[in-house]
Design an enzyme around this catalytic site. Structure first.
Site, PDB file in Angstrom:
ATOM      1  N   ASP A   1       0.817  -1.212   0.000  1.00  0.00           N
ATOM      2  CA  ASP A   1       0.000   0.000   0.000  1.00  0.00           C
ATOM      3  C   ASP A   1       0.854   1.267   0.000  1.00  0.00           C
ATOM      4  O   ASP A   1       1.377   1.670   1.038  1.00  0.00           O
ATOM      5  CB  ASP A   1      -0.906  -0.023   1.251  1.00  0.00           C
ATOM      6  CG  ASP A   1      -1.799   1.199   1.353  1.00  0.00           C
ATOM      7  OD1 ASP A   1      -2.339   1.444   2.456  1.00  0.00           O
ATOM      8  OD2 ASP A   1      -1.947   1.919   0.347  1.00  0.00           O
TER       9      ASP A   1
ATOM     10  N   ASP B   1      -1.690   5.734  -5.107  1.00  0.00           N
ATOM     11  CA  ASP B   1      -2.046   4.880  -3.976  1.00  0.00           C
ATOM     12  C   ASP B   1      -2.427   3.472  -4.419  1.00  0.00           C
ATOM     13  O   ASP B   1      -3.569   3.216  -4.822  1.00  0.00           O
ATOM     14  CB  ASP B   1      -3.212   5.523  -3.196  1.00  0.00           C
ATOM     15  CG  ASP B   1      -3.597   4.733  -1.970  1.00  0.00           C
ATOM     16  OD1 ASP B   1      -4.524   5.178  -1.248  1.00  0.00           O
ATOM     17  OD2 ASP B   1      -2.987   3.671  -1.727  1.00  0.00           O
TER      18      ASP B   1
HETATM   19  O1  F41 Z   1      -9.043   3.105   2.474  1.00  0.00           O
HETATM   20  C1  F41 Z   1      -8.390   3.132   1.466  1.00  0.00           C
HETATM   21  C2  F41 Z   1      -7.234   2.183   1.237  1.00  0.00           C
HETATM   22  N1  F41 Z   1      -7.237   1.130   2.219  1.00  0.00           N
HETATM   23  C3  F41 Z   1      -5.893   0.526   2.291  1.00  0.00           C
HETATM   24  C4  F41 Z   1      -5.882  -0.550   3.339  1.00  0.00           C
HETATM   25  C5  F41 Z   1      -6.918  -1.602   3.060  1.00  0.00           C
HETATM   26  C6  F41 Z   1      -8.282  -0.966   2.955  1.00  0.00           C
HETATM   27  C7  F41 Z   1      -8.277   0.132   1.929  1.00  0.00           C
HETATM   28  N2  F41 Z   1      -8.603   3.981   0.464  1.00  0.00           N
HETATM   29  C8  F41 Z   1      -9.617   4.911   0.465  1.00  0.00           C
HETATM   30  C9  F41 Z   1      -9.311   6.231   0.692  1.00  0.00           C
HETATM   31  C10 F41 Z   1     -10.311   7.189   0.652  1.00  0.00           C
HETATM   32  C11 F41 Z   1     -11.607   6.789   0.405  1.00  0.00           C
HETATM   33  C12 F41 Z   1     -11.906   5.479   0.182  1.00  0.00           C
HETATM   34  C13 F41 Z   1     -10.912   4.506   0.226  1.00  0.00           C
HETATM   35  O2  F41 Z   1     -13.230   5.349  -0.043  1.00  0.00           O
HETATM   36  C14 F41 Z   1     -13.777   6.647  -0.055  1.00  0.00           C
HETATM   37  O3  F41 Z   1     -12.735   7.529   0.344  1.00  0.00           O
END
Ligand code: F41
Length: 325
Positions: free
Chosen positions: A34, A210
């Site tokens: 990540d 990301d």
């Molecule tokens: O949460 C994450 C990434 N995350 C990394 C670790 C595992 C679970 C997912 N991204 C993310 C970042 C912002 C967001 C979103 C998702 O959905 C709406 O806003």
């Protein structure tokens, strides 16, 4: 030194998992690499049985090289509302043949439900900047930060693919993995992320690269303009995003990076990638891979964008390189 590891897509490219060896003898766990976070955390024998659902767990007590980092704890939450927390060991970690001794391995004592439900992932390996590592009281370094001084080149590359195994390489650029030239653009790591500026339809967009986020989240104006080209596309509040008829042929989505002297380069995300997944079992309506960032506060170039390119995360020069493939 260098390393090279396969990145396998799960559930329609929702995430990409890589085998990581931890401890002595090696315990191999599939982790989600990540670039949007900086903690290496794992399901462990310290995770409540009720929160473990088939995942492979790390057992520090059976690793002769594991040492408890006394008094250290960690606690992290992600943009999608998921979270985890726990304690810390130092142990040997190997990724694709590249070994870091005394890597902070953060063992979970609690994980939120979405992690428990994800039976294929045993945790995360953070590849953002160590400034946002959550270990307290003494912040710890990422695997990449620990490895960097030993790498042939201070960089790693991400070559994610649609519905196929891709690769993360550490310490070198595989010239056979991309076409044309690599366009570089400066990284702003002031928030701990791989921040950069791209141009979309002549508009500058500042966001982060990301690998841990599935979709692309960009400013409303760009997203609305994109879906205006798709008949039947609309913002649907119950799905909290743009949806459209699954039979739609989606336009490609392009962005430019490194617009300097050399004119920079264009990354083209095939329209088929933007047709991300059906919203329900009927398969009538599909959810877009490009969504608005208005509820997030930051633009995110997630896997939908990254899997359309060969991306160089250059920690030495703090720049991002993008190439077609
Ligand atoms: O949460 C994450 C990434 N995350 C990394 C670790 C595992 C679970 C997912 N991204 C993310 C970042 C912002 C967001 C979103 C998702 O959905 C709406 O806003």
């Amino acid at each position: 030194d260098s390393g090279s590891v396969t990145a396998s897509p799960r559930q329609q490219d929702t995430e990409y998992l890589c085998p990581v060896q931890i401890g002595s003898p090696a315990q191999t766990l599939p982790l989600d690499f990540d670039t949007g976070s900086s903690d290496l955390w794992v399901f462990s024998t310290d995770t409540p049985r009720s929160e473990v659902n088939g995942q492979t767990v790390y057992d520090a007590s059976s690793s002769s090289s594991a040492k408890r980092l006394s008094g250290a704890t960690w606690k992290i939450s992600y943009g999608d509302g998921s979270s985890s927390s726990g304690i810390v060991y130092l142990d040997t970690v190997t990724v694709g043949g590249l070994t870091v001794s005394r890597q902070a391995v953060e063992a979970a004592k609690q994980v939120s439900s979405s992690f428990s439900r994800d039976t294929s992932s045993s945790g995360l390996l953070g590849l953002a900047f160590s400034s946002i590592n959550t270990v307290s009281p003494n912040q710890q370094k990422t695997f990449f930060d620990n490895a960097m001084p030993h790498l042939d080149a201070p960089l790693f590359t991400a070559d994610l693919k649609h519905n196929a195994d891709g690769r993360y390489n550490f310490g070198y650029i595989d010239k056979s993995a991309y076409t044309g030239s690599i366009s570089y653009t400066p990284v702003d790591n002031s928030q701990g992320f791989w921040g950069f500026t791209a141009t979309v339809d002549g508009t500058d967009v500042t966001g982060i690269a990301d690998t841990g986020t599935t979709l692309i989240y960009l400013p409303d104006s760009i997203v609305t303009s994109y879906y205006s080209q798709v008949s039947g596309a609309r913002y649907d509040s119950s799905n909290a995003g743009y949806i459209f008829p699954c039979g739609s042929s989606m336009p490609d989505f392009s962005f430019n990076v490194g617009g300097g002297g050399g004119g920079g380069g264009t990354v083209t995300v095939p329209g088929s990638y933007v047709n991300f997944a059906p919203t329900d079992q009927t398969g009538q309506t599909c959810f877009g891979g490009l969504q608005s960032d208005s509820s997030i506060g930051i633009s995110i170039f997630g896997d939908i964008a990254l899997k359309a390119a060969f991306v160089v995360f250059d920690g030495g020069n703090k720049q991002l390189g993008w190439a077609a493939k």
